[in-house]
Design a protein around this motif. Structure first.
Motif, PDB file in Angstrom:
ATOM      1  N   LYS B  97     -14.170   8.018  11.548  1.00  0.00           N
ATOM      2  CA  LYS B  97     -13.880   6.586  11.476  1.00  0.00           C
ATOM      3  C   LYS B  97     -15.159   5.800  11.161  1.00  0.00           C
ATOM      4  O   LYS B  97     -15.167   4.904  10.320  1.00  0.00           O
ATOM      5  N   TRP B  98     -16.196   6.161  11.845  1.00  0.00           N
ATOM      6  CA  TRP B  98     -17.490   5.509  11.683  1.00  0.00           C
ATOM      7  C   TRP B  98     -17.982   5.659  10.244  1.00  0.00           C
ATOM      8  O   TRP B  98     -18.463   4.700   9.628  1.00  0.00           O
ATOM      9  N   ALA B  99     -17.842   6.871   9.713  1.00  0.00           N
ATOM     10  CA  ALA B  99     -18.292   7.126   8.347  1.00  0.00           C
ATOM     11  C   ALA B  99     -17.546   6.224   7.357  1.00  0.00           C
ATOM     12  O   ALA B  99     -18.140   5.664   6.429  1.00  0.00           O
ATOM     13  N   ALA B 101     -16.164   3.356   8.010  1.00  0.00           N
ATOM     14  CA  ALA B 101     -16.489   1.954   8.251  1.00  0.00           C
ATOM     15  C   ALA B 101     -17.866   1.575   7.731  1.00  0.00           C
ATOM     16  O   ALA B 101     -18.117   0.421   7.378  1.00  0.00           O
ATOM     17  N   THR B 102     -18.777   2.535   7.674  1.00  0.00           N
ATOM     18  CA  THR B 102     -20.153   2.212   7.341  1.00  0.00           C
ATOM     19  C   THR B 102     -20.588   2.705   5.969  1.00  0.00           C
ATOM     20  O   THR B 102     -21.504   2.142   5.368  1.00  0.00           O
ATOM     21  N   VAL B 104     -22.206   5.255   5.701  1.00  0.00           N
ATOM     22  CA  VAL B 104     -23.496   5.898   5.962  1.00  0.00           C
ATOM     23  C   VAL B 104     -23.414   7.403   5.739  1.00  0.00           C
ATOM     24  O   VAL B 104     -24.335   8.005   5.208  1.00  0.00           O
ATOM     25  N   ALA B 105     -22.313   7.970   6.167  1.00  0.00           N
ATOM     26  CA  ALA B 105     -22.175   9.425   6.049  1.00  0.00           C
ATOM     27  C   ALA B 105     -21.251   9.805   4.897  1.00  0.00           C
ATOM     28  O   ALA B 105     -20.277   9.108   4.639  1.00  0.00           O
TER      29      ALA B 105
END
Lengths: 105, 105
Positions: B97-99, B101-102, B104-105
């Motif tokens: 989820k973080w990836a 949203a950002t 970054v990954a």
DNA sequence: TCCGTTACTACAATTATTGTAGCGTCGATC
DNA sequence: GATCGACGCTACAATAATTGTAGTAACGGA
């Protein structure tokens, strides 16, 4: 002479995340921001690291959208940052148990 | 000339734990041991770190009773280590989820 | 005896982190 | 409009951590 980015070269989110969280002071910074925003110097004093590295880590955390700087109140966790923190909160209780079991802390 | 131990000098379990987990490769090693035991070299190859530091980290993890060496099968998580890992498992899903949203990954 | 596997160490080169000092901006006060 | 404190942040030399390569020592099987 391959360009080496820190940690895993796979780019899998979990690896990137583990690498980020595994950098010195990162977990600690997130932890220090758990309750309320902190000023740069305040944060630096709280963890006892050099301003250089505090600034570097804050930049990385801002880039990762886990931390943001609010001019009025200081550094604080973003919505994502608070989600991450929530996953880490059980560590607090567990660490007490761990300390008793190991005598390490 | 105060004896400086890494990280927090408070000795509070959560600080000691955050410091341990914040050392390079520690989270990654625990992660790599999540399913089955791994041999020293196998572990080293999987994470791509030098044998020196892999050995150092394994020693720290063994001292912390999170990892143990079984002669027959290799390095594996202890009961405590598996408890810790269980706390970390939600990171896997969240990192996706973080990836997204950002970026970054 | 020789070979492969194992955990692990030595050590010089490179990279990360520290500790100290200080810069530049902004807003309040005199 | 000069001065001051708070603020985020940077410079830079010294120190500590990590890497990369090579190799050691113990063991078991052929």
């Amino acid at each position: 002479m391959v360009k080496r980015v820190r940690g895993s070269r796979t780019g899998r989110p979990i690896m990137v995340l583990l690498d980020l969280l595994g950098r010195r002071w990162v977990l600690r910074i997130v932890w220090e921001l758990r309750d309320e925003p902190r000023r740069f110097r305040e944060l630096q004093d709280a963890i006892g690291a050099s301003p250089t590295i505090v600034n570097t880590r804050l930049a990385e955390l801002r880039k990762a959208k886990l931390v943001e700087l609010d001019a009025a109140s200081g550094y604080r966790l973003t919505v994502l940052g608070r989600e991450l923190l929530r996953l880490f909160l059980p560590l607090h209780l567990w660490s007490e148990k761990w300390a008793k079991a190991t005598g390490v802390a």
